[in-house]
Design a protein around this motif. Sequence first.
Motif, short mmCIF file in Angstrom:
data_model
loop_
_atom_site.label_atom_id
_atom_site.label_comp_id
_atom_site.label_asym_id
_atom_site.label_seq_id
_atom_site.Cartn_x
_atom_site.Cartn_y
_atom_site.Cartn_z
N CYS A 82 15.49 32.53 6.95
CA CYS A 82 16.43 33.62 6.70
C CYS A 82 17.10 33.51 5.33
N GLY A 83 16.71 32.51 4.53
CA GLY A 83 17.33 32.34 3.22
C GLY A 83 18.72 31.75 3.28
N ASN B 179 16.80 37.44 4.62
CA ASN B 179 16.40 36.71 3.41
C ASN B 179 16.51 37.58 2.16
#
Length: 255
Positions: free
Chosen positions: A200-201, A101
Amino acid sequence: MKTPKSLLKNIQDNLKEASVESILWCINLTPRIAGFSITSRRISGIQVNTEINKLVCRVIILSQDAIMSVVVINYQSLLLFLIAHTAAMFDLIAEEMKALNILEGLVDNGVKEKLASLIKRHILLLHIVQCLRDLYSLPLGIDFAANAYCMCLFFSLPLEDWISFAPVLGYCFLVFFLYCYLCQKLVDVSEVFEASVYDCGWENYVLSDRRSVLIVLLQAQQPVMIKAGNIVPVNIYTFASAMQGIYKFVTALKF
């Protein structure tokens, strides 16, 4: 010297009889094959002292029991270690997935390489779990049944005999609990990994990396669970249900 056929017939005859003498005969089987016997003075045609004969038989029987105990303990320890190690690896890749992330999806920050590595490692972990199912499902089911049976027998004994068999109860209880606890831990960390995929973005990634994240997510949604005998799921709920069933059995038997 008895032939294998006559020895096999004697074994079958003694297993059919429910008596103390038959049990002692089966316990004395290994020394008997070696030419010794607790109940005889002759050893391979030689007249010997009864005490020496009994001592040799006891050494053989104790050696047999020690070897069996070492084999069983090593087998169970290896299985517990493999389950715990697999759970730790799931936890590790979950943390690494969350760490993506901070890279904000930039290609030059290595998101693509890290995702490829995580995908390979996750596939490997799923393969390990499948191997554990294939190798240990049936033995685990037998072990579960034997432990539950031993615990039921223990509580069916008179109170004055409980102290003598307390180590057996402690061993069965500990093994049963560790199996269920570690398999539940494996399920929990696999769910943590699935949640880390969402965190995890991925919304900041380029299109190709988003597709890679989708692949990881589809893999993470596969159930990670080991079943005893391919029937009973091994988790902490199974342990609680088994303890409740044993308690009901003992209550109905004793009271």
